[in-house]
Structures are given as C-alpha cells and as structure tokens.
Design a protein around this motif. Structure first.
Motif, PDB file in Angstrom:
ATOM      1  N   ARG A   1     152.354  41.507 -21.669  1.00 15.27           N
ATOM      2  CA  ARG A   1     152.478  40.069 -21.382  1.00 15.27           C
ATOM      3  C   ARG A   1     151.643  39.677 -20.166  1.00 15.27           C
ATOM      4  NH1 ARG A   1     157.859  41.080 -22.403  1.00 15.27           N
ATOM      5  NH2 ARG A   1     158.508  40.883 -20.238  1.00 15.27           N
ATOM      6  N   ASN A   2     151.701  40.507 -19.105  1.00 16.17           N
ATOM      7  CA  ASN A   2     150.969  40.166 -17.886  1.00 16.17           C
ATOM      8  C   ASN A   2     149.455  40.211 -18.081  1.00 16.17           C
ATOM      9  OD1 ASN A   2     153.132  39.512 -16.354  1.00 16.17           O
ATOM     10  ND2 ASN A   2     153.261  41.459 -15.254  1.00 16.17           N
TER      11      ASN A   2
ATOM     12  N   PRO B   1     144.498  36.813 -16.336  1.00 16.14           N
ATOM     13  CA  PRO B   1     143.213  37.399 -16.739  1.00 16.14           C
ATOM     14  C   PRO B   1     142.556  38.092 -15.540  1.00 16.14           C
ATOM     15  CG  PRO B   1     143.292  35.022 -17.194  1.00 16.14           C
ATOM     16  CD  PRO B   1     144.492  35.356 -16.378  1.00 16.14           C
ATOM     17  N   PRO B   2     141.797  39.183 -15.780  1.00 19.63           N
ATOM     18  CA  PRO B   2     141.117  39.862 -14.662  1.00 19.63           C
ATOM     19  C   PRO B   2     140.165  38.905 -13.954  1.00 19.63           C
ATOM     20  CG  PRO B   2     140.931  41.141 -16.699  1.00 19.63           C
ATOM     21  CD  PRO B   2     141.526  39.821 -17.068  1.00 19.63           C
ATOM     22  N   VAL B   3     139.857  39.208 -12.703  1.00 20.41           N
ATOM     23  CA  VAL B   3     138.919  38.383 -11.912  1.00 20.41           C
ATOM     24  C   VAL B   3     137.530  38.435 -12.546  1.00 20.41           C
ATOM     25  CG1 VAL B   3     137.838  38.096  -9.654  1.00 20.41           C
ATOM     26  CG2 VAL B   3     140.227  38.845  -9.813  1.00 20.41           C
TER      27      VAL B   3
ATOM     28  N   ALA C   1     141.714  45.496 -11.407  1.00 18.96           N
ATOM     29  CA  ALA C   1     140.921  44.489 -12.126  1.00 18.96           C
ATOM     30  C   ALA C   1     141.141  43.095 -11.546  1.00 18.96           C
ATOM     31  CB  ALA C   1     141.278  44.508 -13.615  1.00 18.96           C
ATOM     32  N   ARG C   2     142.272  42.886 -10.904  1.00 20.48           N
ATOM     33  CA  ARG C   2     142.585  41.583 -10.300  1.00 20.48           C
ATOM     34  C   ARG C   2     142.374  41.579  -8.780  1.00 20.48           C
ATOM     35  NH1 ARG C   2     144.366  42.828 -14.668  1.00 20.48           N
ATOM     36  NH2 ARG C   2     144.711  41.341 -16.369  1.00 20.48           N
ATOM     37  N   ARG C   3     141.878  42.693  -8.276  1.00 21.26           N
ATOM     38  CA  ARG C   3     141.631  42.850  -6.825  1.00 21.26           C
ATOM     39  C   ARG C   3     142.899  42.593  -6.006  1.00 21.26           C
ATOM     40  NH1 ARG C   3     135.609  40.272  -6.907  1.00 21.26           N
ATOM     41  NH2 ARG C   3     134.877  41.617  -8.582  1.00 21.26           N
TER      42      ARG C   3
ATOM     43  N   PRO D   1     144.536  44.987  -1.866  1.00 19.95           N
ATOM     44  CA  PRO D   1     144.808  44.720  -0.439  1.00 19.95           C
ATOM     45  C   PRO D   1     146.252  44.273  -0.185  1.00 19.95           C
ATOM     46  CG  PRO D   1     142.744  43.687  -1.121  1.00 19.95           C
ATOM     47  CD  PRO D   1     143.400  44.198  -2.364  1.00 19.95           C
ATOM     48  N   TYR D   2     146.881  43.666  -1.181  1.00 19.75           N
ATOM     49  CA  TYR D   2     148.272  43.237  -1.033  1.00 19.75           C
ATOM     50  C   TYR D   2     149.243  44.391  -1.225  1.00 19.75           C
ATOM     51  CZ  TYR D   2     146.115  38.684  -1.485  1.00 19.75           C
ATOM     52  OH  TYR D   2     145.320  37.586  -1.290  1.00 19.75           O
ATOM     53  N   HIS D   3     148.777  45.440  -1.884  1.00 19.50           N
ATOM     54  CA  HIS D   3     149.675  46.518  -2.270  1.00 19.50           C
ATOM     55  C   HIS D   3     149.824  47.575  -1.185  1.00 19.50           C
ATOM     56  CE1 HIS D   3     149.816  45.627  -6.879  1.00 19.50           C
ATOM     57  NE2 HIS D   3     150.170  44.611  -6.136  1.00 19.50           N
TER      58      HIS D   3
END
Lengths: 106, 106, 106, 106
Positions: free
Chosen positions: A98-99, A104-106, B18-20, B23-25
C-alpha cells in the motif's frame, strides 16, 4: 533454524502456557505491555542527540540494554499476534504494498 | 518467500532509500516512531473490557486497523534494528533462554 | 478562576458523569488513555531535529495541535487522579523535595 | 501555597537551571520523557483486571509508586509547557469548551 520467527512464536506460547500466564494475556494487556516495552526502548534515547543515538551500540552495556528491549517488544508483538490470529509478516507485506502506491519514490 | 522477515527488512530499507528518508531514520527517531505506533495499537483497546478485547477481529474494520498497526510496529522495529545492526531474532532467542532460567515453570 | 486546576478537575468529572462515561473510567483505562495521548504529543516531534522542535509554535496549525494534545494529557491525568484520590500537586511537590536531596546542584 | 501549579512550574525551572539541564530540555526530548513516564504509570496496571486496578491505592507500596509516576508525568508536562510557552490550564479549558459542544450530554 530454532530462532526463526515461527519457532520463537511457538516457544513464547509454550513458555506462557507452562507458567499458566494465558489468563493475563488478553489482547488488551498484551497491547499495553507492548507499548510499555517500546517506551523502555525509547527511554534509552530520550536525552541523546541524534548523533549520540547513532553510537549507542559502541557501549557494551547500552548495546545489551537495546537488544534486551528489542527482544521484549518483539516478544509482546508475537504474543499479541498469537492470541488474535494475526500474521505479522503478511500484515507488513500488505502495508508495504500500500505504501509503495501511496508514497511514490523521489 | 517474499514476505519472510529478512526480505521485508530489505524492502523497508529500499523503500526508505528510494524516498531519501534515511536522514530522518536516526535510532532515536525510529524508537520514538515505534513507541507512537505501539500506542496507536493500544488506542484500539483502551476503553474495551478484557472480553471485548478478545473479539476485536470479528469486526472487519477493527481487524484491518489492528493489522495495520501491527504492520507499523513491526516496520519501525525492523528499521530500528537495521540502522543499529541488531538481530531481533537472535535478541529474542537469547531473552527466552534467560527467562526460562529466571522463571521456572509452575 | 474558572480555569484553575481544581475547577477543571470538577468540570471533567461533571462532563464524564453527564455522558455516563464513568464505567469506562477505570484507573487502568485512564492510564492507557494518558499514555496514548502522551504519544500523540510525541508524534508531532518524532521526525524533527532538536532545533525544529523548538520552533513548533511558530506555525499556527502545529501550535494548535500541541495545545490540543497538552489538554488531552492533562485531562486524562486529572481524571486518573480523581478516580484514585491522588493529589497531583502534592505528589509533585513531594517528588521535587526528594529530587533536591538526590541531585545536588552543580 | 508553595504547591500550586505555577509555583511548581517555577521550582522545576529553577531545579533544571541549577543543574544545567536546560540543553537537554528540548521540546522533543521532554515530549519523549513525558511519554516514557506515562508508560511507567501504565506499567503498574498492565496485568491487572479492571477491578484490581481500582484497588491499587490500598497497597502502600503501589500507592507510592502511583503517586511517584503521577508526579513525573506532571513534571515533564509542566517543563514541556514552560519551554514552548504553552498555558496548560487555558489549553484544557478551551478543550473542555469544544468537547461540550462536540459531545452533547446523554
């Protein structure tokens, strides 16, 4: 082999049964215990900077504490899933599907 | 096969990359997110009696919500373990070993 | 005057009584609800840097969300204290006294 | 007099300043600490039946533990409000006003 997820789930169920703990293991109580253990994991990090939080495993005592709290969170998650008949791996696979559509990827 | 624990761990790592989002993780942020999701699971049960809590899966909407929160808890637990190099199955197996010595069966 | 702590405590008790919510307000349920609301407050901050976390009140929507969650935490804390007969101000004063002995100033 | 809410808030601020703890008291860290303490309060109740949860104050040790955790929750809530300039009593009064419109009495 003995430490794969289903084997651990069975060991936890047998462990609780052998100690007659099942009456305490309502879904509500296990959800509360899970959230309490997740907070104990967070407690290790609450005053640390982001950078310090990345280095916790360098200290053997803190590393052991982290592993111990990870074990507790996973234990209660598996026991919660056991009493309600939830398959955590299937639930997570469905959520990632679902995610992938939702973000969508950057 | 695709939904075993390590495969899910890799999918989550690729998803974040894929979503960059890396840095938040930080470990600290992931521990906070894990505890927030565990509380969202608890929220479903907070006003239920023990008996009602055992019947939540009979309602399709609540069942879906439970599975969704289980997925979120497991996702953040795996991502937390990924960034710190913790093996959650080994940690749990070691913990059960210790508990078997600590709490003898009835 | 109307918004001092005891007045708020009475308003909350009357509010719950008028809606016949008291059967749900066991100490256990209120402790769970308190912890769920505290997590909702934390959720606002979970991905923020320390610096960003200090600036949340500059955004009116986030400021409102923060105030709303603070209100929920305080509401459940007061209701919890009400059902168990705990005086939160006396409890905190006693705790500060103990901590002043336990942690000498720098 | 010395244990009213504002006096306690000032004592907490002076306590932290005298120990040079302010750098740790970011809103994010205080929100995490608040949620950790709320979970410690919940921990007391996690395996209790609703009926047992109503009798916790009958045992002096448990009563002391409950009061101690209530104090910790209130302490971090006040310190969180202090660093962000939030008035918790005004926030709660506004929330009760909204809820009185949102949930009409039975």
């Amino acid at each position: 082999m003995t430490d794969d997820l289903n084997a651990l789930r069975r060991r936890l169920a047998e462990f609780a049964a052998a100690r007659r703990w099942q009456p305490y293991h309502t879904p509500k109580n296990l959800a509360a215990a899970l959230s309490v253990e997740a907070s104990e994991l967070l407690e290790i990090f609450q005053w640390l900077t982001p950078e310090e939080s990345s280095r916790v495993m360098a200290d053997p005592d803190t590393a052991h504490r982290v592993e111990d709290e990870v074990a507790d969170v996973l234990a209660y998650l598996l026991q919660f899933c056991e009493v309600l008949g939830v398959d955590p791996l299937a639930a997570l696979a469905a959520k990632i599907d679902r995610n992938e559509r939702r973000f969508p990827p950057v």
